[in-house]
Design a protein around this motif. Structure first.
Motif, short mmCIF file in Angstrom:
data_model
loop_
_atom_site.label_atom_id
_atom_site.label_comp_id
_atom_site.label_asym_id
_atom_site.label_seq_id
_atom_site.Cartn_x
_atom_site.Cartn_y
_atom_site.Cartn_z
N UNK A 154 0.97 -1.16 0.11
CA UNK A 154 0.01 0.06 0.02
C UNK A 154 0.98 1.23 0.07
N UNK A 155 0.73 2.08 -0.93
CA UNK A 155 1.06 3.46 -1.07
C UNK A 155 0.23 4.52 -0.91
N UNK A 156 -0.07 5.33 -0.18
CA UNK A 156 -1.19 6.26 -0.19
C UNK A 156 -0.55 7.76 -0.98
N UNK A 157 -1.58 8.52 -1.19
CA UNK A 157 -1.16 9.60 -1.78
C UNK A 157 -2.35 10.61 -1.47
N UNK A 158 -2.13 11.74 -1.24
CA UNK A 158 -3.02 12.96 -1.15
C UNK A 158 -3.45 13.94 -2.19
N UNK A 159 -2.68 14.21 -2.92
CA UNK A 159 -2.72 15.31 -3.95
C UNK A 159 -1.97 15.02 -5.39
N UNK A 160 -2.17 15.53 -6.34
CA UNK A 160 -1.66 15.10 -7.63
C UNK A 160 -0.23 15.20 -7.54
N UNK A 161 0.56 15.93 -6.83
CA UNK A 161 1.84 16.19 -6.74
C UNK A 161 2.51 14.70 -6.16
N UNK A 162 1.97 14.42 -5.25
CA UNK A 162 2.31 13.36 -4.34
C UNK A 162 1.96 12.10 -5.22
N UNK A 163 0.87 11.77 -5.96
CA UNK A 163 0.44 10.93 -6.75
C UNK A 163 1.59 10.65 -7.67
N UNK A 164 2.03 11.81 -8.48
CA UNK A 164 2.95 11.63 -9.56
C UNK A 164 4.40 11.14 -8.85
N UNK A 165 4.56 11.60 -7.93
CA UNK A 165 5.93 11.16 -7.32
C UNK A 165 6.15 9.72 -6.77
N UNK A 166 4.80 9.21 -6.09
CA UNK A 166 4.92 7.94 -5.82
C UNK A 166 4.76 7.00 -6.98
N UNK A 167 3.82 7.38 -7.83
CA UNK A 167 3.47 6.54 -9.10
C UNK A 167 5.00 6.26 -9.99
N UNK A 168 5.55 7.30 -10.02
CA UNK A 168 6.78 7.26 -11.00
C UNK A 168 7.97 6.53 -10.21
N UNK A 169 8.01 6.86 -8.95
CA UNK A 169 8.84 5.56 -8.02
C UNK A 169 8.70 4.33 -8.25
N UNK A 170 7.35 3.95 -8.20
CA UNK A 170 6.87 2.61 -8.37
C UNK A 170 7.18 2.09 -9.75
N UNK A 171 6.82 2.89 -10.79
CA UNK A 171 7.20 2.55 -12.08
C UNK A 171 8.67 2.39 -12.29
N UNK A 172 9.45 3.25 -11.99
CA UNK A 172 10.99 3.27 -12.13
C UNK A 172 11.56 2.30 -11.27
N UNK A 173 10.87 1.72 -10.40
CA UNK A 173 11.60 0.73 -9.36
C UNK A 173 11.95 -0.53 -10.25
N UNK A 174 10.83 -1.13 -11.14
CA UNK A 174 10.99 -2.29 -11.56
C UNK A 174 10.89 -2.49 -13.15
N UNK A 175 10.79 -1.47 -13.98
CA UNK A 175 10.49 -1.66 -15.20
C UNK A 175 10.76 -0.30 -16.01
N UNK A 176 10.88 -0.22 -17.24
CA UNK A 176 10.96 0.75 -17.96
C UNK A 176 9.83 1.28 -18.78
N UNK A 177 8.81 0.23 -18.67
CA UNK A 177 7.66 0.67 -19.35
C UNK A 177 6.31 0.12 -18.85
N UNK A 178 5.10 0.78 -18.80
CA UNK A 178 4.13 0.54 -17.97
C UNK A 178 2.95 0.56 -18.97
#
Length: 120
Positions: free
Chosen positions: A67-91
Motif C-alpha cells: 500500500x502506497x497512499x497519496x493525497x494530491x496530484x503532486x504526491x500521486x505523481x511522485x509515488x507512481x513514478x517511483x513505483x514504475x521506475x523501480x522495476x520496469x522501463x514501461x507501463x
C-alpha cells in the motif's frame, strides 16, 4: 461489470504476456473490491482520507498488495513514478471503467498527463 472482475481478467491476460505486477490507483468505495484481487507483488495506491483509504485502514490485514497512499496530484505523481521506475522501463495504463477498456502503452520517459489550457 465489477472492477474486481476486470482485475481478474487483466491478471489472466498479464500471465499470458509474462507481465508481473499491477499498480492500482483508487479513491472510492468501488476501488476496495479490486484491491482485494491484488497479489503481494502488486501495488495499491489509495487516496488518503477518501472512502477506499478508510476501508483499507479498517481492514488492512486482508490486503495482499503493498500500500502506497497519496493525497494530491503532486504526491500521486511522485509515488507512481517511483513505483514504475523501480522495476520496469514501461507501463501499460488500463482503465477499469466499464465504458473504457483501452490499454495505452507509455514509457516512463513520457509525461503521464498533458496539461491543456481551457478558456471559459
Amino acid at each position: 461489470m465489477c472492477k474486481g472482475v476486470v482485475i481478474e481478467r487483466i491478471k489472466k491476460s498479464m500471465l499470458k504476456e509474462g507481465k508481473q505486477r499491477i499498480i492500482y490507483l483508487g479513491d472510492g468505495k468501488g476501488d476496495y473490491c479490486p484491491s482485494l484481487k491484488l497479489s503481494e507483488r502488486d501495488q495499491m495506491m489509495p487516496r488518503r482520507n477518501y472512502p477506499v483509504w478508510d476501508l483499507i485502514c479498517s481492514k488492512q490485514h486482508v490486503l495482499s498488495a503493498q500500500i502506497h497512499d497519496w493525497a494530491d496530484a503532486e504526491e500521486l505523481e511522485r509515488v507512481l513514478l517511483r513505483l514504475v521506475n523501480s522495476n520496469s522501463t514501461s507501463v501499460q495504463l488500463i482503465s477499469t471503467d466499464a465504458t473504457c477498456h483501452a490499454a495505452v502503452p507509455v514509457t516512463t520517459h513520457e509525461p503521464l498527463l498533458k496539461v491543456l489550457n481551457v478558456t471559459n
